[in-house]
Design a protein around this motif. Structure first.
Motif, short mmCIF file in Angstrom:
data_model
loop_
_atom_site.label_atom_id
_atom_site.label_comp_id
_atom_site.label_asym_id
_atom_site.label_seq_id
_atom_site.Cartn_x
_atom_site.Cartn_y
_atom_site.Cartn_z
N MET A 167 56.39 12.73 72.30
CA MET A 167 55.22 13.28 71.83
C MET A 167 55.22 14.91 71.89
N SER A 168 55.15 15.51 70.68
CA SER A 168 55.29 16.91 70.74
C SER A 168 54.44 17.53 71.21
N ILE A 169 54.80 18.85 71.81
CA ILE A 169 53.51 19.54 72.34
C ILE A 169 52.99 20.47 71.31
N VAL A 170 53.48 20.82 70.36
CA VAL A 170 53.18 21.41 69.28
C VAL A 170 52.90 20.77 67.93
N SER A 171 51.75 20.82 67.15
CA SER A 171 51.65 19.85 66.00
C SER A 171 52.36 20.54 64.86
N LEU A 172 52.81 19.75 63.71
CA LEU A 172 53.27 20.16 62.68
C LEU A 172 52.29 21.27 61.98
N ASN A 173 50.99 20.94 62.22
CA ASN A 173 50.14 22.04 61.43
C ASN A 173 49.87 23.21 62.19
N LEU A 174 49.86 23.21 63.56
CA LEU A 174 49.97 24.40 64.25
C LEU A 174 51.12 25.43 63.99
N ALA A 175 52.15 24.63 63.84
CA ALA A 175 53.61 25.40 63.74
C ALA A 175 53.58 26.06 62.01
N LYS A 176 52.88 25.24 61.15
CA LYS A 176 52.86 25.69 59.73
C LYS A 176 51.86 27.03 59.91
N ALA A 177 50.70 26.90 60.69
CA ALA A 177 49.85 27.66 60.69
C ALA A 177 50.35 29.14 61.03
N HIS A 178 51.14 29.05 62.34
CA HIS A 178 51.84 30.21 62.93
C HIS A 178 52.84 30.87 61.96
N VAL A 186 60.50 21.87 59.29
CA VAL A 186 59.54 22.43 60.26
C VAL A 186 59.63 21.23 61.45
N GLN A 187 59.28 19.98 61.14
CA GLN A 187 59.28 18.91 62.43
C GLN A 187 60.63 19.06 62.98
N LEU A 188 61.54 19.15 62.19
CA LEU A 188 63.11 19.18 62.88
C LEU A 188 63.28 20.38 64.02
N TYR A 189 62.58 21.44 63.35
CA TYR A 189 62.74 22.50 64.10
C TYR A 189 61.67 22.52 65.31
N TYR A 249 53.44 18.68 82.66
CA TYR A 249 52.49 19.86 82.12
C TYR A 249 51.38 19.37 81.55
N ASN A 250 50.39 18.99 82.15
CA ASN A 250 49.31 18.36 81.70
C ASN A 250 47.96 19.25 82.19
N PRO A 251 47.49 20.04 81.41
CA PRO A 251 47.60 20.44 80.14
C PRO A 251 48.75 21.32 79.97
N MET A 252 49.46 21.18 78.89
CA MET A 252 50.76 22.05 78.54
C MET A 252 50.28 23.48 78.61
N PRO A 253 50.91 24.37 79.24
CA PRO A 253 50.56 25.81 79.30
C PRO A 253 50.87 26.49 77.91
N ALA A 254 49.81 27.37 77.80
CA ALA A 254 49.81 27.99 76.65
C ALA A 254 50.94 28.86 76.09
N ASP A 255 51.66 29.36 77.27
CA ASP A 255 52.75 30.29 76.95
C ASP A 255 53.98 29.34 76.63
N LEU A 256 54.17 28.22 77.17
CA LEU A 256 55.19 27.25 76.59
C LEU A 256 54.95 26.77 75.24
N LYS A 257 53.64 26.65 75.02
CA LYS A 257 53.59 26.14 73.37
C LYS A 257 54.00 27.35 72.67
N LEU A 258 53.51 28.80 72.88
CA LEU A 258 53.71 29.90 72.38
C LEU A 258 55.39 29.98 72.24
N ALA A 259 55.92 29.85 73.18
CA ALA A 259 57.65 30.05 73.18
C ALA A 259 58.07 28.87 71.99
N VAL A 260 57.49 27.68 72.17
CA VAL A 260 57.81 26.85 71.00
C VAL A 260 57.80 27.28 69.76
#
Length: 121
Positions: free
Chosen positions: A1-12, A24-27, A67-78
């Motif tokens: 299960m990804s910690i970052v969704s495809l929609n969030l990555a595309k929005a970023h 993008v999902q591969l990345y 990591y539950n909840p996943m730290p925001a800074d790790l999501k940002l790093a991804v």
């Protein structure tokens, strides 16, 4: 299960169409894998069905960090790493040193890193 969704990555990355979704999902998958390897712990949310396993040396393999909840800074790093992969996918280097990850990613990940190459192991 990804910690970052495809929609969030595309929005970023400010992508509106669906043409690059598979890429993008591969990345996303590659970025999560790279970051997990860098910090020494897979980026995963606690799995209640996890069972102890053993490595080739007979030592138990530790469970993934919870990591539950996943730290925001790790999501940002991804997200930063996904964006880096997407933007630099066609770069060719001739005699230059290329970074494996942007400085912002490694500076975030360093605070979660469990082992360093100089730990004497």
């Amino acid at each position: 299960m990804s910690i970052v969704s495809l929609n969030l990555a595309k929005a970023h990355m400010k992508l509106d169409d669906y043409a690059d979704d598979e890429l993008v999902q591969l990345y996303i998958d590659a970025a999560e894998s790279w970051l997990g390897n860098y910090i020494g712990n897979p980026l995963s949310i606690y799995d209640p069905d996890w069972k102890i396993t053993y490595g080739e040396d007979g030592e138990p393999i530790p469970p993934p960090a919870d990591y539950n909840p996943m730290p925001a800074d790790l999501k940002l790093a991804v997200l930063k790493l996904v964006s880096f992969y997407f933007q630099c996918r066609n770069i060719v280097s001739f005699g230059l040193s290329m970074q494996l990850a942007p400085q912002g990613v490694t500076s975030i990940a360093d605070s979660y890193r469990e082992r360093w190459f100089t730990d004497g192991v």
